[in-house]
Write a protein that holds these residues in place. Structure first.
Motif, PDB file in Angstrom:
ATOM      1  N   SER A  95     -76.960 -90.443  58.697  1.00 45.61           N
ATOM      2  CA  SER A  95     -77.334 -89.025  58.538  1.00 45.61           C
ATOM      3  C   SER A  95     -76.623 -88.347  57.376  1.00 45.61           C
ATOM      4  CB  SER A  95     -76.984 -88.253  59.813  1.00 45.61           C
ATOM      5  OG  SER A  95     -77.731 -88.712  60.892  1.00 45.61           O
ATOM      6  N   LYS A  96     -75.565 -88.921  56.865  1.00 46.92           N
ATOM      7  CA  LYS A  96     -74.740 -88.202  55.894  1.00 46.92           C
ATOM      8  C   LYS A  96     -75.010 -88.711  54.476  1.00 46.92           C
ATOM      9  CE  LYS A  96     -73.485 -86.066  59.467  1.00 46.92           C
ATOM     10  NZ  LYS A  96     -74.015 -84.741  59.745  1.00 46.92           N
ATOM     11  N   CYS A 115     -61.651 -88.852  64.008  1.00 51.83           N
ATOM     12  CA  CYS A 115     -62.783 -88.614  63.119  1.00 51.83           C
ATOM     13  C   CYS A 115     -62.252 -88.646  61.688  1.00 51.83           C
ATOM     14  CB  CYS A 115     -63.368 -87.242  63.464  1.00 51.83           C
ATOM     15  SG  CYS A 115     -64.892 -86.866  62.603  1.00 51.83           S
ATOM     16  N   THR A 167     -73.142 -93.592  60.869  1.00 55.48           N
ATOM     17  CA  THR A 167     -74.444 -92.935  60.885  1.00 55.48           C
ATOM     18  C   THR A 167     -75.088 -93.005  59.501  1.00 55.48           C
ATOM     19  OG1 THR A 167     -75.607 -90.858  61.254  1.00 55.48           O
ATOM     20  CG2 THR A 167     -73.397 -90.659  60.392  1.00 55.48           C
ATOM     21  N   TYR A 179     -64.585 -82.702  65.733  1.00 56.47           N
ATOM     22  CA  TYR A 179     -65.988 -82.646  66.141  1.00 56.47           C
ATOM     23  C   TYR A 179     -66.063 -82.444  67.655  1.00 56.47           C
ATOM     24  CZ  TYR A 179     -70.910 -84.121  66.098  1.00 56.47           C
ATOM     25  OH  TYR A 179     -72.271 -84.180  66.209  1.00 56.47           O
ATOM     26  N   ARG A 182     -83.039 -90.749  61.717  1.00 52.85           N
ATOM     27  CA  ARG A 182     -82.237 -91.181  62.856  1.00 52.85           C
ATOM     28  C   ARG A 182     -81.883 -92.670  62.858  1.00 52.85           C
ATOM     29  NH1 ARG A 182     -79.635 -88.010  63.628  1.00 52.85           N
ATOM     30  NH2 ARG A 182     -79.119 -88.326  65.796  1.00 52.85           N
ATOM     31  N   GLY A 213     -79.147 -92.711  65.492  1.00 49.98           N
ATOM     32  CA  GLY A 213     -78.036 -91.819  65.113  1.00 49.98           C
ATOM     33  C   GLY A 213     -76.776 -92.232  65.858  1.00 49.98           C
ATOM     34  N   SER A 214     -75.630 -91.667  65.431  1.00 51.32           N
ATOM     35  CA  SER A 214     -74.385 -92.054  66.112  1.00 51.32           C
ATOM     36  C   SER A 214     -74.019 -91.094  67.239  1.00 51.32           C
ATOM     37  CB  SER A 214     -73.233 -92.194  65.114  1.00 51.32           C
ATOM     38  OG  SER A 214     -72.954 -90.947  64.509  1.00 51.32           O
ATOM     39  N   ASP A 264     -64.598 -92.411  64.414  1.00 54.70           N
ATOM     40  CA  ASP A 264     -65.877 -91.904  63.931  1.00 54.70           C
ATOM     41  C   ASP A 264     -65.859 -91.878  62.403  1.00 54.70           C
ATOM     42  OD1 ASP A 264     -68.161 -90.469  63.322  1.00 54.70           O
ATOM     43  OD2 ASP A 264     -67.962 -89.142  65.063  1.00 54.70           O
ATOM     44  N   GLU A 296     -74.414 -82.312  66.016  1.00 54.73           N
ATOM     45  CA  GLU A 296     -74.570 -81.349  64.912  1.00 54.73           C
ATOM     46  C   GLU A 296     -75.983 -80.751  64.979  1.00 54.73           C
ATOM     47  OE1 GLU A 296     -72.737 -79.376  62.449  1.00 54.73           O
ATOM     48  OE2 GLU A 296     -71.359 -80.930  63.066  1.00 54.73           O
ATOM     49  N   TYR A 325     -60.032 -90.146  70.284  1.00 51.92           N
ATOM     50  CA  TYR A 325     -61.100 -89.980  69.280  1.00 51.92           C
ATOM     51  C   TYR A 325     -60.486 -89.596  67.944  1.00 51.92           C
ATOM     52  CZ  TYR A 325     -65.113 -87.773  66.931  1.00 51.92           C
ATOM     53  OH  TYR A 325     -66.081 -87.409  66.036  1.00 51.92           O
ATOM     54  N   TYR A 359     -68.412 -89.832  58.009  1.00 50.49           N
ATOM     55  CA  TYR A 359     -68.269 -89.315  56.638  1.00 50.49           C
ATOM     56  C   TYR A 359     -67.451 -90.251  55.740  1.00 50.49           C
ATOM     57  CZ  TYR A 359     -69.870 -85.107  59.004  1.00 50.49           C
ATOM     58  OH  TYR A 359     -70.608 -84.205  59.740  1.00 50.49           O
TER      59      TYR A 359
HETATM   60  C1  PLP Z   1     -68.279 -86.441  63.093  1.00 52.81           C
HETATM   61  C2  PLP Z   1     -69.689 -86.706  63.415  1.00 52.81           C
HETATM   62  N1  PLP Z   1     -69.978 -87.778  64.162  1.00 52.81           N
HETATM   63  C3  PLP Z   1     -71.226 -88.071  64.499  1.00 52.81           C
HETATM   64  C4  PLP Z   1     -72.267 -87.286  64.096  1.00 52.81           C
HETATM   65  C5  PLP Z   1     -73.632 -87.667  64.576  1.00 52.81           C
HETATM   66  O1  PLP Z   1     -74.601 -87.723  63.651  1.00 52.81           O
HETATM   67  P1  PLP Z   1     -76.017 -88.381  63.953  1.00 52.81           P
HETATM   68  O2  PLP Z   1     -76.305 -88.314  65.406  1.00 52.81           O
HETATM   69  O3  PLP Z   1     -76.967 -87.608  63.132  1.00 52.81           O
HETATM   70  O4  PLP Z   1     -75.901 -89.803  63.519  1.00 52.81           O
HETATM   71  C6  PLP Z   1     -72.017 -86.148  63.326  1.00 52.81           C
HETATM   72  C7  PLP Z   1     -73.101 -85.268  62.888  1.00 52.81           C
HETATM   73  O5  PLP Z   1     -72.937 -84.347  62.140  1.00 52.81           O
HETATM   74  C8  PLP Z   1     -70.688 -85.853  62.987  1.00 52.81           C
HETATM   75  O6  PLP Z   1     -70.367 -84.774  62.268  1.00 52.81           O
END
Ligand code: PLP
Length: 403
Positions: free
Chosen positions: A238-239, A178, A236, A135, A247, A109-110, A209, A31, A176, A212
């Motif tokens: 990040s959300k 999500c 992650t 994704y 990170r 981060g993931s 994944d 992202e 995969y 979210y």
């Molecule tokens: C579905 C999904 N997976 C993984 C990530 C990876 O995020 P990050 O590398 O910031 O942990 C994102 C980032 O937006 C994402 O939307």
């Protein structure tokens, strides 16, 4: 139980490490990189009062406890060997989720473990199966491993069509999933993921994944890791935790699966990220409070869009949603940018749909005004056959906006 490939052999280990190093050197598409690439194409600075609802970030940022933890640990940051921070974080996450510490590998981060999972479990003879739209990052990694890609349209209610995904290729390496999906925010029910786990091709893994998952009320599938199944779950900070720029993320799986990602790893974790992540986990109110804050804004925004006659795609349970604009999504994105509203991208399968991240209530209020103005203006221009140029392209021989 453990039916995934048994690679690399001891004999091939050296050359495997070379190719792992080479593959890991290939850029990771995330992202963040997609947002950076979009910014480069915007031909100018983002104004300071711009509304950034383009990259599924959390406007709340890290929690106060996370910021305090960063400040407290920063003076210890002169040392390399702060593995105790890693262990403290891993132990807490494991205890909270009924896992063993050896089920957890921490990354910045993931995006990294996502990329490495696809590199490790796909190849020219083991494909990637992915929903469409979903994704894009795994597809970029499959480009590096030389794997073919099977894109399977989302099914009923915009859930993953797990039956079609499982049937796509008997020699698939990675399926995969999500959940909730990026970009739609739609849910794939747990029983369907479990069905895929039980019926997936021999030798493959499920890559689930859960970036979210906290934004929805859906149950996790982390218990399947504890049960020793063939899956890797990605998480992650990040959300919901608002730490995209700090990170921290994880791959959570059986130790033998995590070992296959290990050769790709290049770096160690910043202690600041580990301390902030641990402080975030220690706050029991953080996730429910933020989930509600984001859900309230999402529900309100989507209700407004519907009353105005605009069409959301599916029901989002996340911090992003898609709207079918009924016209070229690229042009809607460019017109909103003219109004200082930066939304997400489109996916080729749905060229008229745009992804919007749920920002603060103030962000979404500004989005509403700009979106209505954009749609009304472009509808009128369309009807009149007018050709409007965005300001950023004027005088540069740029292409027309509406044609
Ligand atoms: C579905 C999904 N997976 C993984 C990530 C990876 O995020 P990050 O590398 O910031 O942990 C994102 C980032 O937006 C994402 O939307």
């Amino acid at each position: 139980m453990a039916d995934s490939d048994d690679r690399p052999s001891v004999i091939g280990r050296r050359s495997f490490l070379w190719s792992a190093a080479f593959a890991a050197a290939a850029p990771i598409v995330s992202e963040a990189t997609l947002a950076r690439a979009a910014r480069a194409s915007w031909l100018g600075q983002v104004p300071p009062d711009a509304v950034l609802i383009n990259a599924n970030e959390n406007p709340l940022g890290p929690s106060k406890a996370a910021c305090d933890a960063i400040a407290a640990i920063a003076p210890l940051g002169g040392r390399y060997d702060r593995w105790d921070e890693n262990d403290k974080f891993v132990d807490l996450f494991a205890t909270q989720n009924g896992l063993k510490p050896e089920n957890i590998a921490v990354y910045a981060g993931s995006s990294e473990p996502l990329h490495y999972s696809v590199l490790a479990f796909t190849s020219p003879t083991r494909s990637l199966v992915i929903a469409d739209p979903s994704y894009e990052s795994p597809m970029a990694a499959a480009g590096v491993s030389g794997a073919s890609i099977h894109k399977i349209k989302l099914g009923a209610e915009y859930a993953h069509d797990v039956k079609a995904m499982v049937a796509a290729d008997p020699t698939a390496g990675v399926l995969y999933i999500c959940n909730p999906n990026n970009p739609t925010g739609t849910i794939t029910p747990r029983e369907q993921i479990l069905w895929a786990l039980d019926n997936k091709p021999k030798g493959s893994i499920l890559l689930v994944d859960e970036a979210y998952i906290h934004l929805s009320d859906e149950p996790t599938v982390l218990d399947q890791v504890a049960a020793g199944k063939d899956l890797i779950v990605l998480r992650t900070f990040s959300k919901v935790y608002g730490m995209a720029g700090i990170r921290c993320g994880m791959a959570i799986a059986r130790p033998d699966l995590l070992a296959k990602l290990q050769p790709y790893l290049q770096n160690s974790m910043p202690v600041t990220a580990l301390a902030a992540a641990r402080a975030s986990l220690e706050d029991p109110d953080l996730v429910p409070t933020r989930r509600k804050w984001i859900a309230d804004t999402r529900v309100e925004t989507i209700a407004w869009l519907q009353t105005q006659g605009y069409k959301p795609v599916g029901v989002s349970h996340s911090n992003c949603f898609m709207i079918d604009t009924g016209r070229d999504g690229h042009k809607v994105i460019a017109a909103l940018r003219e109004r200082k509203i930066y939304i997400g991208r489109i996916w080729p399968v749905w060229p008229n749909a745009v992804r919007v991240t749920v920002g603060s209530p103030e962000d979404m209020q500004k989005f509403r005004v700009a979106f209505k103005d954009t749609m009304d203006t472009s509808a009128m221009a369309w009807a009149l056959g007018a050709r409007v140029q965005p300001r950023e392209l004027a005088g540069m021989g740029g292409t027309t906006f509406l044609s």
